[in-house]
Design a protein around this motif. Sequence first.
Motif, PDB file in Angstrom:
ATOM      1  N   PRO A   1      37.496  54.117  48.102  1.00  0.00           N
ATOM      2  CA  PRO A   1      38.844  53.606  47.811  1.00  0.00           C
ATOM      3  C   PRO A   1      39.868  54.048  48.856  1.00  0.00           C
ATOM      4  N   VAL A   2      40.732  53.127  49.219  1.00  0.00           N
ATOM      5  CA  VAL A   2      41.891  53.444  50.058  1.00  0.00           C
ATOM      6  C   VAL A   2      43.055  53.810  49.142  1.00  0.00           C
ATOM      7  N   VAL A   3      43.202  53.051  48.071  1.00  0.00           N
ATOM      8  CA  VAL A   3      44.254  53.326  47.098  1.00  0.00           C
ATOM      9  C   VAL A   3      43.860  52.723  45.749  1.00  0.00           C
ATOM     10  N   ASP A   4      44.162  53.445  44.692  1.00  0.00           N
ATOM     11  CA  ASP A   4      43.925  52.963  43.332  1.00  0.00           C
ATOM     12  C   ASP A   4      45.066  52.015  42.947  1.00  0.00           C
ATOM     13  N   ILE A   5      44.717  50.884  42.357  1.00  0.00           N
ATOM     14  CA  ILE A   5      45.743  49.920  41.940  1.00  0.00           C
ATOM     15  C   ILE A   5      46.592  50.470  40.797  1.00  0.00           C
ATOM     16  N   ASN A   6      46.058  51.393  40.028  1.00  0.00           N
ATOM     17  CA  ASN A   6      46.764  51.916  38.863  1.00  0.00           C
ATOM     18  C   ASN A   6      47.838  52.936  39.262  1.00  0.00           C
ATOM     19  N   THR A   7      48.757  52.497  40.107  1.00  0.00           N
ATOM     20  CA  THR A   7      49.851  53.355  40.568  1.00  0.00           C
ATOM     21  C   THR A   7      51.128  52.530  40.683  1.00  0.00           C
ATOM     22  N   GLY A   8      52.262  53.201  40.631  1.00  0.00           N
ATOM     23  CA  GLY A   8      53.544  52.545  40.871  1.00  0.00           C
ATOM     24  C   GLY A   8      53.813  51.351  39.973  1.00  0.00           C
ATOM     25  N   ALA A   9      54.218  50.246  40.579  1.00  0.00           N
ATOM     26  CA  ALA A   9      54.615  49.054  39.828  1.00  0.00           C
ATOM     27  C   ALA A   9      53.453  48.393  39.103  1.00  0.00           C
ATOM     28  N   THR A  10      52.222  48.743  39.489  1.00  0.00           N
ATOM     29  CA  THR A  10      51.069  48.102  38.857  1.00  0.00           C
ATOM     30  C   THR A  10      50.287  49.048  37.943  1.00  0.00           C
ATOM     31  N   GLN A  11      50.865  50.174  37.600  1.00  0.00           N
ATOM     32  CA  GLN A  11      50.203  51.082  36.660  1.00  0.00           C
ATOM     33  C   GLN A  11      50.132  50.429  35.276  1.00  0.00           C
ATOM     34  N   ASP A  12      48.935  50.462  34.662  1.00  0.00           N
ATOM     35  CA  ASP A  12      48.699  49.844  33.347  1.00  0.00           C
ATOM     36  C   ASP A  12      49.079  48.364  33.337  1.00  0.00           C
ATOM     37  N   PHE A  13      48.940  47.711  34.458  1.00  0.00           N
ATOM     38  CA  PHE A  13      49.389  46.324  34.612  1.00  0.00           C
ATOM     39  C   PHE A  13      48.509  45.372  33.807  1.00  0.00           C
ATOM     40  N   PRO A  14      49.107  44.379  33.115  1.00  0.00           N
ATOM     41  CA  PRO A  14      48.308  43.363  32.419  1.00  0.00           C
ATOM     42  C   PRO A  14      47.452  42.620  33.430  1.00  0.00           C
ATOM     43  N   LEU A  15      46.161  42.612  33.212  1.00  0.00           N
ATOM     44  CA  LEU A  15      45.266  42.102  34.254  1.00  0.00           C
ATOM     45  C   LEU A  15      44.658  40.739  33.935  1.00  0.00           C
ATOM     46  N   THR A  16      43.975  40.631  32.792  1.00  0.00           N
ATOM     47  CA  THR A  16      43.269  39.381  32.489  1.00  0.00           C
ATOM     48  C   THR A  16      43.522  38.919  31.061  1.00  0.00           C
ATOM     49  N   GLY A  17      43.330  37.638  30.843  1.00  0.00           N
ATOM     50  CA  GLY A  17      43.494  37.068  29.514  1.00  0.00           C
ATOM     51  C   GLY A  17      42.861  35.692  29.427  1.00  0.00           C
ATOM     52  N   TYR A  18      43.019  35.068  28.272  1.00  0.00           N
ATOM     53  CA  TYR A  18      42.454  33.746  28.024  1.00  0.00           C
ATOM     54  C   TYR A  18      43.590  32.753  27.803  1.00  0.00           C
ATOM     55  N   GLY A  19      43.409  31.551  28.318  1.00  0.00           N
ATOM     56  CA  GLY A  19      44.426  30.525  28.157  1.00  0.00           C
ATOM     57  C   GLY A  19      43.813  29.146  27.974  1.00  0.00           C
ATOM     58  N   ALA A  20      44.626  28.213  27.518  1.00  0.00           N
ATOM     59  CA  ALA A  20      44.201  26.824  27.341  1.00  0.00           C
ATOM     60  C   ALA A  20      45.425  25.939  27.535  1.00  0.00           C
ATOM     61  N   THR A  21      45.194  24.669  27.760  1.00  0.00           N
ATOM     62  CA  THR A  21      46.324  23.759  27.900  1.00  0.00           C
ATOM     63  C   THR A  21      47.059  23.652  26.566  1.00  0.00           C
ATOM     64  N   ARG A  22      48.343  23.414  26.643  1.00  0.00           N
ATOM     65  CA  ARG A  22      49.141  23.284  25.416  1.00  0.00           C
ATOM     66  C   ARG A  22      48.592  22.161  24.525  1.00  0.00           C
ATOM     67  N   LYS A  23      48.148  21.088  25.146  1.00  0.00           N
ATOM     68  CA  LYS A  23      47.599  19.955  24.393  1.00  0.00           C
ATOM     69  C   LYS A  23      46.365  20.395  23.606  1.00  0.00           C
ATOM     70  N   TRP A  24      45.469  21.161  24.251  1.00  0.00           N
ATOM     71  CA  TRP A  24      44.259  21.619  23.566  1.00  0.00           C
ATOM     72  C   TRP A  24      44.629  22.543  22.397  1.00  0.00           C
ATOM     73  N   VAL A  25      45.559  23.436  22.637  1.00  0.00           N
ATOM     74  CA  VAL A  25      45.983  24.378  21.587  1.00  0.00           C
ATOM     75  C   VAL A  25      46.545  23.627  20.380  1.00  0.00           C
TER      76      VAL A  25
END
Length: 336
Positions: free
Chosen positions: A223-247
Motif C-alpha cells: 500500500p502507498v496509502v489507505d483510502i480510509n483516511t481524511g475525507a474518505t474515512q468510513d466512506f459509503p462505498l457500494t450499494g444496490y440500485g434500480a431504475t425508478r420505473k422498475w421500483v
Amino acid sequence: MFRIARHTGRHRTRHAALALATVMVVSGCGALGMDTSKASSGSGGLEKSTLKVSILPTTDLGPFWLAQDEGFFKDEGLNVESVVAASGQASLAKSISGEADIAFSTYPPFFTAKSTGTADMQLVADATSVNAKTNAIVTVPNSPVKTIFDLATAKIAITAKNTASDLLTRSVMQDHGVDFSKVKWVLIPLPNIAAALQQGEADAAYLPEPYITQAAKTASAIPVVDINTGATQDFPLTGYGATRKWVQEHPKTLAAFQRAMQKATHEATNDRAKVEPLLVRFAKIDEDTAKLLTLPGYGSTLDSRRLQRVPDLLLQLGTIPSPIDVNTMIGPQVGR
C-alpha cells in the motif's frame, strides 16, 4: 314443491359461480384482469419471482452470496440470478438496459447517471462502507512510485472514470496536497491490475479487497496509502440500485429482496466464518486469502445523511455540475 325448486336453483347458481372462479384462477386471470401467472404459489404475490442482479466479484458481495446460500431469497419467493459485470458503470448499464433488474455498484455511477440524465436511478439497499485496509492505492517494488507524492505524475490504474476507484483516489491525493491533473489514468479490470503492475503498464493502482491481498501474494504489492483516511474515512462505498420505473412496478419484489438482504447482512456482520467460504466459491479466491483479508463494513439500510457524502464529493471534484439531494434518490425501504 316451489320451495324445493327455489332451493335447488340457489345451489345451481352457487356451483356455477364456483366453477367460473376456478376457471379464472386456472387461466391466471383475476377479476381486475391482472396476470397472476408470473408469481409462483410460494412467492406471496410478487410481481416477478426471478430476479436478475448485476454484480462485481468482490468481498462487498458477502451478504448477497450468503442470502443465496442460506436460502433467504428462496424463503421470500425469489429466484435470484447473478449477472457479472466488469465495473460499476457496466453493472449500472445492465440495469438501465433491462439485462438486470437490480445493479450492484460503487455509489458514484448512480449519481453521475442522475446528474447527466442518463437514467433515473433509485438506491434500494446499502452494501458496504470503507474500512481500514479494505481499499488502498498500491504499488510494486519495481515501480517509480514510492510515496503518495510520486503519484502526481504516475500511471494509475482504475476500473473506470467516475467510479469509486477514480473518485476516492483523487480525494486521497487532494487530502495530501498532491496535484492529480497530470496523472495518466489507465483503465483496467480489477482481476488484471496485479499483472499490469508487474508488467509496468501502471505505476500504482486503486484496489479493494480481495485484490489487495491477492496482489500482495502474486505481485508483492504494497500500500502507498489507505483510502480510509481524511475525507474518505468510513466512506459509503457500494450499494444496490434500480431504475425508478422498475421500483415503481415491482414494490413487492423489491421488499422481498430487501428483507433477504437485511437478514443476510446481519448474519455476515456477526459471523465472519459464514462469509469466508462464500468468498472462496464466488469471488474465486483461495482459502488463505479469505482468512487474511479485511472485510468491508457491511450494511443494508440506506441513511441519506451518510450517503450525501458521495454526491457532495463528486461535486467538489467537478465530476457532477450541480448538487444532488440524496433523499430524491432513495427508494422505498421495507420496515420504514
